[in-house]
Design an enzyme around this catalytic site. Structure first.
Site, PDB file in Angstrom:
ATOM      1  N   ASP A   1      43.464   7.316  21.490  1.00  0.00           N
ATOM      2  CA  ASP A   1      43.752   6.726  22.792  1.00  0.00           C
ATOM      3  C   ASP A   1      42.918   5.658  23.235  1.00  0.00           C
ATOM      4  OD1 ASP A   1      44.909   7.206  25.791  1.00  0.00           O
ATOM      5  OD2 ASP A   1      42.896   6.508  25.896  1.00  0.00           O
TER       6      ASP A   1
ATOM      7  N   LYS B   1      47.356   0.431  26.024  1.00  0.00           N
ATOM      8  CA  LYS B   1      47.835   0.562  27.504  1.00  0.00           C
ATOM      9  C   LYS B   1      47.742  -1.037  28.067  1.00  0.00           C
ATOM     10  CE  LYS B   1      45.016   4.816  28.085  1.00  0.00           C
ATOM     11  NZ  LYS B   1      44.120   4.337  27.703  1.00  0.00           N
TER      12      LYS B   1
ATOM     13  N   HIS C   1      48.465   0.816  32.832  1.00  0.00           N
ATOM     14  CA  HIS C   1      47.272   1.446  32.769  1.00  0.00           C
ATOM     15  C   HIS C   1      46.781   1.837  34.214  1.00  0.00           C
ATOM     16  CE1 HIS C   1      42.956   1.297  30.543  1.00  0.00           C
ATOM     17  NE2 HIS C   1      42.935   2.074  31.646  1.00  0.00           N
TER      18      HIS C   1
HETATM   19  N1  LIG Z   1      43.764   5.652  31.801  1.00  0.00           N
HETATM   20  C1  LIG Z   1      42.606   5.467  32.454  1.00  0.00           C
HETATM   21  O1  LIG Z   1      42.241   4.892  33.396  1.00  0.00           O
HETATM   22  C2  LIG Z   1      41.400   6.313  31.785  1.00  0.00           C
HETATM   23  C3  LIG Z   1      40.161   6.190  32.537  1.00  0.00           C
HETATM   24  C4  LIG Z   1      39.343   6.709  31.665  1.00  0.00           C
HETATM   25  C5  LIG Z   1      39.200   7.288  30.591  1.00  0.00           C
HETATM   26  N2  LIG Z   1      40.344   7.372  29.925  1.00  0.00           N
HETATM   27  C6  LIG Z   1      40.684   7.857  28.440  1.00  0.00           C
HETATM   28  O2  LIG Z   1      40.059   9.115  28.494  1.00  0.00           O
HETATM   29  C7  LIG Z   1      38.871   9.385  27.692  1.00  0.00           C
HETATM   30  C8  LIG Z   1      38.056  10.165  27.791  1.00  0.00           C
HETATM   31  O3  LIG Z   1      37.664  10.104  29.050  1.00  0.00           O
HETATM   32  P1  LIG Z   1      35.864   9.790  29.261  1.00  0.00           P
HETATM   33  O4  LIG Z   1      35.369   8.967  27.752  1.00  0.00           O
HETATM   34  O5  LIG Z   1      35.753   9.026  30.576  1.00  0.00           O
HETATM   35  O6  LIG Z   1      35.067  10.835  29.453  1.00  0.00           O
HETATM   36  P2  LIG Z   1      35.063  12.447  28.859  1.00  0.00           P
HETATM   37  O7  LIG Z   1      35.969  12.487  27.647  1.00  0.00           O
HETATM   38  O8  LIG Z   1      35.306  13.443  29.924  1.00  0.00           O
HETATM   39  O9  LIG Z   1      33.566  12.529  28.428  1.00  0.00           O
HETATM   40  C9  LIG Z   1      32.982  12.000  27.397  1.00  0.00           C
HETATM   41  C10 LIG Z   1      31.298  12.188  27.466  1.00  0.00           C
HETATM   42  O10 LIG Z   1      31.208  13.681  27.024  1.00  0.00           O
HETATM   43  C11 LIG Z   1      30.286  13.532  26.053  1.00  0.00           C
HETATM   44  N3  LIG Z   1      30.863  14.666  25.283  1.00  0.00           N
HETATM   45  C12 LIG Z   1      32.051  14.838  24.413  1.00  0.00           C
HETATM   46  N4  LIG Z   1      32.349  15.930  23.861  1.00  0.00           N
HETATM   47  C13 LIG Z   1      31.260  16.783  24.064  1.00  0.00           C
HETATM   48  C14 LIG Z   1      30.785  18.036  23.940  1.00  0.00           C
HETATM   49  N5  LIG Z   1      31.707  19.020  23.223  1.00  0.00           N
HETATM   50  N6  LIG Z   1      29.781  18.604  24.641  1.00  0.00           N
HETATM   51  C15 LIG Z   1      29.084  17.863  25.687  1.00  0.00           C
HETATM   52  N7  LIG Z   1      29.178  16.591  25.741  1.00  0.00           N
HETATM   53  C16 LIG Z   1      30.366  15.804  25.238  1.00  0.00           C
HETATM   54  C17 LIG Z   1      30.363  12.295  25.285  1.00  0.00           C
HETATM   55  O11 LIG Z   1      29.405  12.109  24.545  1.00  0.00           O
HETATM   56  P3  LIG Z   1      29.034  11.461  23.145  1.00  0.00           P
HETATM   57  O12 LIG Z   1      30.138  10.509  22.937  1.00  0.00           O
HETATM   58  O13 LIG Z   1      27.689  10.827  22.990  1.00  0.00           O
HETATM   59  O14 LIG Z   1      29.235  12.704  22.011  1.00  0.00           O
HETATM   60  C18 LIG Z   1      30.852  11.188  26.357  1.00  0.00           C
HETATM   61  O15 LIG Z   1      29.306  10.796  27.031  1.00  0.00           O
HETATM   62  C19 LIG Z   1      38.483   7.870  27.525  1.00  0.00           C
HETATM   63  O16 LIG Z   1      37.709   7.808  26.212  1.00  0.00           O
HETATM   64  C20 LIG Z   1      39.817   7.000  27.537  1.00  0.00           C
HETATM   65  O17 LIG Z   1      40.303   6.919  26.122  1.00  0.00           O
HETATM   66  C21 LIG Z   1      41.640   6.696  30.342  1.00  0.00           C
END
Ligand SMILES: NC(=O)c1ccc[n+]([C@@H]2O[C@H](COP(=O)([O-])OP(=O)(O)OC[C@H]3O[C@@H](n4cnc5c(N)ncnc54)[C@H](OP(=O)(O)O)[C@@H]3O)[C@@H](O)[C@H]2O)c1
Length: 325
Positions: free
Chosen positions: A46, A80, A113
């Site tokens: 993604d 997006k 998006h």
């Molecule tokens: N459409 C939208 O508007 C939108 C908005 C937000 C996000 N997104 C997408 O969704 C994806 C994921 O959301 P997000 O990046 O906001 O947050 P998330 O995936 O909920 O959390 C990511 C964080 O959690 C940590 N983490 C990952 N796996 C872990 C585990 N097994 N144990 C403990 N900590 C862990 C990562 O650390 P490390 O990387 O240091 O391991 C990072 O700091 C984004 O990257 C993006 O692609 C889309």
């Protein structure tokens, strides 16, 4: 046993776990993360025009394909349309830019998006007015959707969908759509379960991808960079109920959070740059949460109070669609 992919309303197959790449812009870091993901079995990635990393994502994909390690048709690549592209005159231009960045002839899923349009500036993604608010521009979401449909017809994307749209906004698209949205991407995790919206999507054959499925514990780094106020974040992975269920299944709290989503047919795109976590996050297809686990996890929902990734930092009060009805 739960399959690791679902079939979208147009017949396309989407893996239930994908790698999120938001805030990963350092080439080596993203390359290592994607390599670890490919090695752990991820085939769903993604990205977004706004993440400024499509070119790196594309290079790693190209290497894996060139080495004969994967075929393009085995991959599921989502990108997006940015806010400045949410205008019928700019959809194709932005998809062309993303395809160029990615080095791909088509993406698997192209999402609007946000349900918001801002003025187009070649070099500024979030143009502000003198009051420090986003320079919003009125738009016609139906005309934008018609352009999205054209992108499918032109073969530039296999599927189209929306992100951050609410029920009413989706209903308006459904009323006029020739090609129904194949997917909605929204924030969803144990503290913001979004049950009503997910049920609405299921009823209309729209698949759901949960973003920030782990509660985006590092989101304050983004807020600080953008000059937005930082937040007091809920520590969902430290919730004692999540920890006790994790112990019961010999899994991690993150795996419980992800399994809760996919067991309900909701895909998730956890972001990690840590190889051990990347591996852990997809290792959720060999156990099952039982009825009592699900019942307990459902009680953790805090509704809107659990939202981590809101749009307040965007200062959208002058936007014609605000508040988003
Ligand atoms: N459409 C939208 O508007 C939108 C908005 C937000 C996000 N997104 C997408 O969704 C994806 C994921 O959301 P997000 O990046 O906001 O947050 P998330 O995936 O909920 O959390 C990511 C964080 O959690 C940590 N983490 C990952 N796996 C872990 C585990 N097994 N144990 C403990 N900590 C862990 C990562 O650390 P490390 O990387 O240091 O391991 C990072 O700091 C984004 O990257 C993006 O692609 C889309």
């Amino acid at each position: 046993m739960l399959k690791n992919s679902i079939i979208l309303n147009n017949g396309a197959k989407m893996p239930l776990i994908g790698l999120g790449t938001w805030q990963v812009n350092e080439p080596l870091e993203l390359r290592n993360a994607m390599n670890a993901a490919f090695e752990s079995g991820y085939r769903h990635f993604d990205t977004a025009f706004l993440y400024k990393n499509e070119n790196i994502v594309g290079k790693v994909i190209e290497e894996w394909i060139r080495k004969g390690l994967v075929k393009r048709e085995e991959l599921f690549i989502t990108t997006k349309l940015p806010l400045a592209g949410v205008h019928p005159d700019r959809v194709e231009m932005f998809l062309n830019k993303s395809l160029h960045n990615l080095g791909l002839e088509y993406v698997d899923l192209y999402l609007v998006h946000f349900p918001v349009c801002v003025k187009y500036h070649e070099t500024i993604d979030f143009p502000l007015n003198e009051a420090g608010e986003l320079q919003a521009e009125p738009t016609d979401h139906i005309a934008v959707w018609k352009k999205m449909e054209e992108m499918v017809e032109l073969g530039k994307t296999r599927s189209i969908g929306i992100s951050n749209f609410n029920k009413n906004q989706i209903a308006r698209i459904l009323e006029k759509a020739t090609i129904k949205p194949a997917n909605l991407q929204i924030e969803a995790h144990l503290y913001l379960q979004n049950t009503e919206l997910i049920e609405f999507c299921k009823k209309h054959g729209i698949s759901v991808v949960a973003y920030s499925p782990l509660g985006s514990p590092a989101i304050n780094i983004f807020h600080e960079k953008q000059g937005y106020p930082t937040k007091n974040l809920p520590k969902i992975m430290e919730d004692e109920n999540v920890i006790s269920i994790a112990k019961k299944h010999s899994k991690s709290p993150a795996q419980i959070m992800l399994r809760f989503l996919v067991q309900n047919g909701v895909a998730a795109i956890p972001k990690s740059v840590t190889p051990s976590r990347i591996k852990e996050n997809i290792d959720i297809f060999n156990f099952e949460l039982d009825k009592s686990d699900i019942a307990l996890l459902k009680t953790l929902d805090k509704g809107e109070a659990g939202r981590v990734c809101d749009m307040n930092g965007f200062k959208l009060s002058n936007h014609p669609d605000f508040p988003f009805k």
